[in-house]
Design an enzyme around this catalytic site. Structure first.
Site: not given
Ligand code: DGL
Length: 265
Positions: A10-11, A42, A73, A75, A152, A182-184
């Site tokens: 992931d990012s 990302y 991730c 993205t 983050e 988004c995994t965040h």
């Molecule tokens: N966790 C990521 C996703 O699922 C990336 C978020 C990011 O880096 O902008 O999209």
């Protein structure tokens, strides 16, 4: 049986929400996690950049002799999964397919909301996958670009997070389920639940993906059947981040600091 680790990518901290689910589902598996913190976020990058960064991440994980790769991730899944799947000869999975399969089976979930990064929404990765598999789905979607940077920072339960989530969830009043694309975003689950109400099913893609991965490993006879719990190594491309703080809070595992190393890519 195959004791080699599973690679995850992931990012930043987002993929840890997937790692947490994978640990629950397959506790014996060893994991190598790569967080590309140097290049975060990302979500605002072009498709070309995401493909390039995903290839870099996959190649780093391959150099660690992993048996399968999880693109943790949204993205990167929506813009680069097909590309890397065709290029490398190893199982590589992303977060979209398993959730789509789940929705296909659950016929009461037809009014579907999706929240994700700008890049994911722009790519239409979720929209086209769901529509082609579930023609009667009614999909509403929104990009929520502020959420990943806030995650983050560890700002997932404060007043700023609440107001931001509230604003982003406007327009999702009539849905059966909300995909955290988004995994965040599972880091905001508490606030999302409070804002969206008790009736909407909140879909954490990591949960669905972990089941899919377990099936793949079984089918290919690549599970790690050793008795002890799997180990986890974390590589970051930039170590001067808030990663440790967020990771410790989320994973509730001891000794995370010692597990973090620098990836020179
Ligand atoms: N966790 C990521 C996703 O699922 C990336 C978020 C990011 O880096 O902008 O999209």
């Amino acid at each position: 049986m195959d004791t080699r680790p599973i690679g995850m990518f992931d990012s930043g901290v987002g993929g840890l929400t997937v790692l947490k689910e994978l640990r629950k589902q397959s506790p014996n598996e060893n994991i190598i996690y790569l967080g590309d913190t140097k290049r975060f976020p990302y979500g605002s990058k072009s498709k070309e950049s995401i493909i390039e960064l995903t290839k870099k991440g996959v190649e780093f994980l391959l150099s660690k002799n992993v048996k399968a790769i999880v693109i943790a991730c949204g993205t990167a899944t929506s813009q680069a999964l097909e590309e890397v799947k065709n290029k490398y000869d190893i199982p590589i999975i992303g977060i979209i397919d398993s959730t789509t399969e789940y929705l296909k089976r659950h016929k009461k979930l037809r009014k579907i909301g999706v929240i994700a990064t700008n890049g994911t929404i722009r790519s239409k990765g979720w929209q086209s996958k769901i529509q082609s598999n579930i023609p009667d789905a009614i999909i509403s979607y929104k990009a929520c670009p502020l959420l990943a940077p806030m995650a983050e920072e560890g700002w997932t339960e404060n007043e700023v997070a609440r107001l931001t989530v509230k604003e982003y969830l406007k327009g999702f009043e009539d849905i059966d389920c909300l995909i955290l694309g988004c995994t965040h975003y599972p880091l905001f689950k508490k606030i999302i639940r409070e804002e969206i109400g008790p009736k909407v099913e909140i879909i954490n893609t990591g949960e669905k993906l972990s089941k899919e991965l377990e099936e793949i490993l079984k089918r290919e006879q690549k599970e790690n059947r050793e008795a002890e719990l799997g180990d986890c190594e974390i590589y970051l491309t930039d170590t001067e981040t808030n990663f440790l703080h967020v990771a410790s809070k989320l994973l509730k595992e001891k000794g995370i600091k010692e597990k973090i190393k620098k990836a020179n890519i």
